[in-house]
Enzyme design. Structure first.
Site, PDB file in Angstrom:
ATOM      1  N   ASP A 133      91.727 -31.801  68.789  1.00  0.00           N
ATOM      2  CA  ASP A 133      92.243 -33.079  68.261  1.00  0.00           C
ATOM      3  C   ASP A 133      92.281 -34.150  69.354  1.00  0.00           C
ATOM      4  O   ASP A 133      92.431 -35.338  69.052  1.00  0.00           O
ATOM      5  CB  ASP A 133      93.640 -32.894  67.639  1.00  0.00           C
ATOM      6  CG  ASP A 133      94.701 -32.397  68.615  1.00  0.00           C
ATOM      7  OD1 ASP A 133      94.374 -32.099  69.789  1.00  0.00           O
ATOM      8  OD2 ASP A 133      95.881 -32.300  68.204  1.00  0.00           O
ATOM      9  N   GLU A 134      92.136 -33.728  70.625  1.00  0.00           N
ATOM     10  CA  GLU A 134      92.273 -34.700  71.715  1.00  0.00           C
ATOM     11  C   GLU A 134      91.156 -35.742  71.708  1.00  0.00           C
ATOM     12  O   GLU A 134      91.286 -36.799  72.317  1.00  0.00           O
ATOM     13  CB  GLU A 134      92.373 -33.974  73.072  1.00  0.00           C
ATOM     14  CG  GLU A 134      93.533 -32.990  73.058  1.00  0.00           C
ATOM     15  CD  GLU A 134      93.914 -32.399  74.416  1.00  0.00           C
ATOM     16  OE1 GLU A 134      93.624 -33.011  75.444  1.00  0.00           O
ATOM     17  OE2 GLU A 134      94.521 -31.302  74.402  1.00  0.00           O
ATOM     18  N   LYS A 161      84.621 -33.194  75.366  1.00  0.00           N
ATOM     19  CA  LYS A 161      84.613 -32.550  74.043  1.00  0.00           C
ATOM     20  C   LYS A 161      84.077 -33.534  72.991  1.00  0.00           C
ATOM     21  O   LYS A 161      83.317 -33.152  72.101  1.00  0.00           O
ATOM     22  CB  LYS A 161      86.012 -32.065  73.658  1.00  0.00           C
ATOM     23  CG  LYS A 161      86.531 -30.901  74.476  1.00  0.00           C
ATOM     24  CD  LYS A 161      85.730 -29.613  74.324  1.00  0.00           C
ATOM     25  CE  LYS A 161      85.861 -28.978  72.953  1.00  0.00           C
ATOM     26  NZ  LYS A 161      85.175 -27.647  72.921  1.00  0.00           N
TER      27      LYS A 161
END
Ligand code: NAD
Ligand code: TYD
Length: 351
Positions: A133-134, A161
């Site tokens: 979710d970052e 990511k």
């Protein structure tokens, strides 16, 4: 019909839970765990399944194109669940390029090898990318991350990511590679390397060492039991629609300092210490650079479309997690020796 599944990063925290679940639940599948065994990879995590007939381990780096090609050929891989990554934000701040290497280049390399090996025969093939979710950045007091929230990564970890997620989608749109992505909130549970908040603090409380709280401890995270993440991955792998993204979360937001007080209370009880003893170890230290304030996931799409929901309440999960670390001294001792000690001293400036 059997399936030959390559799970990357299977010797790490989440990967080992995914490997265990697939080896046990799907005897017809062949599970190949590919891991380069960085400081975070530990085959002790998989002792209980290592001799299963449907399990193999390959020590390899996702940057090593030739090894990947030969592993795809040897095992006739038809699905990938990709978890291998550099995963710790603090390490990404001190060594960002290692994150670019593994998370960006490694993922692109793996996509490229899968694409070349599968060629035009894409029926029954799947590339499932595990993300965080970052990538969505940091929330204010209100709101939740949904699958359509714009990407706004703010640490070298989340930027790497996010970049890997973009490459996965690019392979779907450009080459029709059958992909699916999930973005999950913070995980907790057994076998997590004790550099992340919960296992580090359990270890420190046990050893009566300071608990280094960044800033004022007001940052908020949404915590999910790692076995629930593994069950969500199982659901998405089998039922998720190709080309889609699914957010995974526990609807379980905690301000760091509140979580730490709960942890201290549970540990006082379990270690027969007087109430409040562990909380005395709390030490406020310099804040993490660029520290994201709040993460929180809206997992409604996963619930309504695929019927997944978390199985366990936080206090029960945290209590089980503490028990596991207290009962697995030897595991902790092995992973906290050598290289890790050096990192710990540098990170908290203890030299
Ligand atoms: P981890 O650091 O515990 O494990 C990562 C594993 O990848 C290790 O076994 C390591 O040896 C392996 N690895 C690293 N570089 C490699 C390389 N170049 N080639 C092959 N193997 C390599 O991480 P984790 O917490 O289990 O996270 C797994 C995945 O889930 C990551 O992609 C992470 O971004 C994602 N994720 C983690 C969380 C969390 O809370 N931990 C939350 C959401 C998403
Ligand atoms: P962490 O477990 O590193 O996960 P992430 O940064 O990916 O969310 O950290 C969780 C929260 O705890 C985060 O707000 C940073 C904070 N934290 C501390 O206060 N002290 C620590 O020593 C660590 C490792 C984290």
């Amino acid at each position: 019909m059997g399936k030959n599944i390559l799970i990357t990063g299977g010797a790490g925290f989440i990967g080992s839970h995914v490997v265990r679940r697939f080896v046990r639940n799907y005897p017809d599948y062949k599970i190949v765990n590919l891991d380069s065994l960085t400081y975070a990879g530990n085959l002790e995590n998989l002792k209980d399944v290592e001799s299963a007939d449907n399990y193999s381990f390959e020590r390899a780096d996702i940057l090593d194109t030739e090894r990947l090609k030969s592993i795809f050929q040897e095992y006739k891989i038809d699905a990938v669940i990709h978890l291998a990554a550099e995963s710790h934000v603090d390490r990404s701040i001190s060594d960002p390029l290692a994150f670019v290497q593994t998370n960006v280049l490694g993922t692109a390399n793996l996509l490229n090898v899968a694409k070349a090996y599968w060629g035009d025969d894409l029926s029954d093939k799947k590339f499932y990318h595990i993300s965080t979710d970052e990538v969505y950045g940091s929330l204010g007091e209100e709101g939740l991350f949904t699958e359509t929230t714009a990407y706004d990564p703010r640490s070298p970890y989340s930027a790497s990511k996010a970049s890997s997620d973009h490459f996965v989608r690019a392979y779907w749109h450009t080459y029709n590679l059958p992909v699916v992505i999930s973005n999950c909130s913070n995980n907790y549970g057994s076998h997590q390397f004790p550099e992340k908040l919960i296992p580090l603090f359990i270890h420190n409380i046990r050893n009566k060492k300071d608990l280094p709280v960044y800033g004022k401890g007001e940052n908020i995270r949404d915590w999910l039991w790692v076995e629930d993440h593994a069950s969500a991955i199982d659901t998405i792998f089998h039922k998720g629609r190709l080309g889609e993204t699914y957010n995974i979360g526990g609807l379980n937001e905690w301000k760091n300092i509140d979580l730490i007080h709960l942890l201290c209370k549970l540990m006082d009880e379990k270690l027969d210490r007087k109430a409040g003893e562990s909380a005395e170890l709390i030490t406020y230290v310099k804040d993490r650079a660029g520290h994201d304030m709040r993460y929180a996931i809206d997992a409604d799409k996963l619930a309504s479309e695929l019927g997944w929901k978390p199985s366990i309440q936080f206090e029960e999960g945290l209590s089980k997690t503490i028990d596991w670390y207290l009962e697995n001294d030897e595991w902790l001792e092995h992973v906290t020796s050598g290289e890790y000690q050096k990192y710990y001293e540098q990170q908290y400036d203890l030299r």
